[in-house]
Design an enzyme around this catalytic site. Sequence first.
Site, short mmCIF file in Angstrom:
data_model
loop_
_atom_site.label_atom_id
_atom_site.label_comp_id
_atom_site.label_asym_id
_atom_site.label_seq_id
_atom_site.Cartn_x
_atom_site.Cartn_y
_atom_site.Cartn_z
CB SER A 1 24.04 6.66 30.43
OG SER A 1 24.64 5.93 31.75
CG ASP B 1 21.07 6.08 33.45
OD1 ASP B 1 20.80 6.65 32.30
OD2 ASP B 1 22.09 5.25 33.66
#
Length: 739
Positions: free
Chosen positions: A70, A216
């Site tokens: 991320s 993610d």
Amino acid sequence: MSRRFSVALAILAAVLSGPGAIADEPADVPARPRIGLVLSGGGARGAAHIGVLKVLEELRIPVDAVAGTSMGAVVGSLYASGLSAGEIERLLSSVDWQNAFRDRPPRETLNFRRKQDDREFLVHVPLGLRGGSLRLPRGLIQGQKLSEMLRAATLPVANVEDFDRLPIPFRALATDLATGEPVVFARGSLATAVRASMAAPGVFAPVDVDGRLLADGGLIENLPVALAREMGVDAVIAVDVSSPLQAREALGSALAVSNQMISILINRQTVRSREALRPGDVVIEPRLGDLSSVDFSRVREAIVAGESATRERVAALAGWSVTPAECASFVARARPSPAPAIEFVRTAPDSGDYRKFIEAALAPLVGQPADAEHVAPAIRGLYGRDMFDAVDYAVVRDGDREGLEVSAHRKSWGPNYLRFGLDLQDDFQGNNNFTAGARFVLTEVNPYMAEWNIDLKVGEQPLFGAEFFQPLGYASPWFVAPRFQFDSRSIQVRDQDRLLAEYRVHETSFGVDFGREFTDWGEIRTGLRHVAGSTRLRIGAPTATLPDSTTFRQGGFYVRLSFDRLDSVAFPRHGELFTLEWDAERAGLGADRDGDSARLDWLIARSRGRNTLLLWTTAGSTLTAQPGVQNYFPLGGFLNLSGVTAGALSGPHFGIGRLVYLRRLGSGSDGLFDLPTYVGLAAEAGNVWQQRGEASFASLRKDGAAFLGLDTLFGPVYLGAGYDQAGSMSYYLFLGRTF
């Protein structure tokens, strides 16, 4: 043993022992351990990673491999591509994060037709229509602007497909939404890998890579220690910026509970990752307090926290420092190579439907360097057509040539879209106007990207119309546009301030236009049109000069030049808007009589800091003997002589100039959902005239206004008061386009 044989054995031993075996150092000096840097996800909290990198550079600790998830993948990829900590800090600190989380390109770069949509239908909620059902995007944010930033920053290494060949080897972690499996990016497009790794479900749209829908990586492992181990490192520096769990008192909404659930899952994975650390590994945990993962206004605060936390671990890190000479050598190896020249542009296999369109639009890039200065504006121009939810590219090699491969994905909620508009004006004295409208846009009608615009409005000014916009080639600026429209409006006739009559005008028009667009800034078009209309007296008694009803026909041609470089249609801070139109009515083309009219609208916006000054003038004249009421120009209302009731003045000739001052109070910098708020003052001078010869500076009415404005999802909202030189006051609640 002969000398030649001894030398051969020494060389063989050196080769088998690796590149470090032949050295001037004594044999008992241990080799420098390979250091792996692990950067966790955490949204805005991840800016602390930059502070960590700054101190590692001060301590001269080279990083041999980077693994990130991320926001950790964002910072890690930039560092792995050759940027220094200082360069990353300047890059991320310069980003307008409020704007970065809005998918639409800056308005200045929008295609001119999309700018027209903005002016006519202010509400821009991404809404599509397919198969009889409404469709929404897969995420609140498609992430195009963040992808553009990553592409531009990593462009010098864009032709590196193997991440082990980057200045620093790199890995990013993502999650396959369909299977829940981890997806490790070790090769491919660096920017795509990072964009997938940071696609928080429900916030960012997932990324389609090789048929897999990716999101993610923090859902699998927010602190990817194991991933760094697989890269062959000897020791790990793990930086954990995970969001802490909220206290019970903070869990007062469904959103807070949902966020807490995700944090629980991520933190459990993080605990497992930290348990996998070995003696000698170093954990850095910046103290970020209540800094939210979405609070990008506190980037500098996060960087400082990262620096402080790393300095507290200097004793554990000092053993990995190298000499200044070794550090300089490492930095030199980490600098990327110059950008190659673009020798071709091609379309990725997943975008074959748009091949001719894309290659025609980007053909001017051939021969230019593959750097951000040249490539980024061209990609923004393609994205500014507002057809795609993402436009991406990669530097690729075809034989001995290097070029761009472009991927453009149609919006997941397209290709048919709905736009809405709302206009409301109330003077708190029983006078109010309300119009609501919608535009249905059907795109990709044919390979030349023709489109239908179908408009419907109800309320004070109802309208139904349609236009078919046909470009005359792939990405051609030339177009032809047949159109049809029916509309109604009210026009007041006054003697000074005394109302004589109010007419309702109905018109049905059709015609065909031909014109040329000038990239993103303007358009010139000309066309033939025919209008059949009628007027009906609503207020007042009929007289010889004010008949009860009339019918009329208008036929002729027109020419219109339009220029639009405003940064905002609601509260512009920079740019210009200019429209000049000339209409010619000719009896030979179906008009009741010959006549001409002209109209000018010109606005200039300039700003310094929070202060904006607008200079705005509008004028029109009907060059026809005894023009009908349908040719009258209305005046009055908010910022149109604000002390006069809306539409209270009308005539065949008018002019008004305005000087408007805006002071921005809120700008969105205090959080993602903060709304820009303005206070403003306006000075206005204008009037309408029955004869051109009556127009003079002495006959101008002088008005002023003070107002509070709010830029909302449904368009700009104003609460204001206007004052007229005659002593009258008007008060306004106004929703809709003003400028």
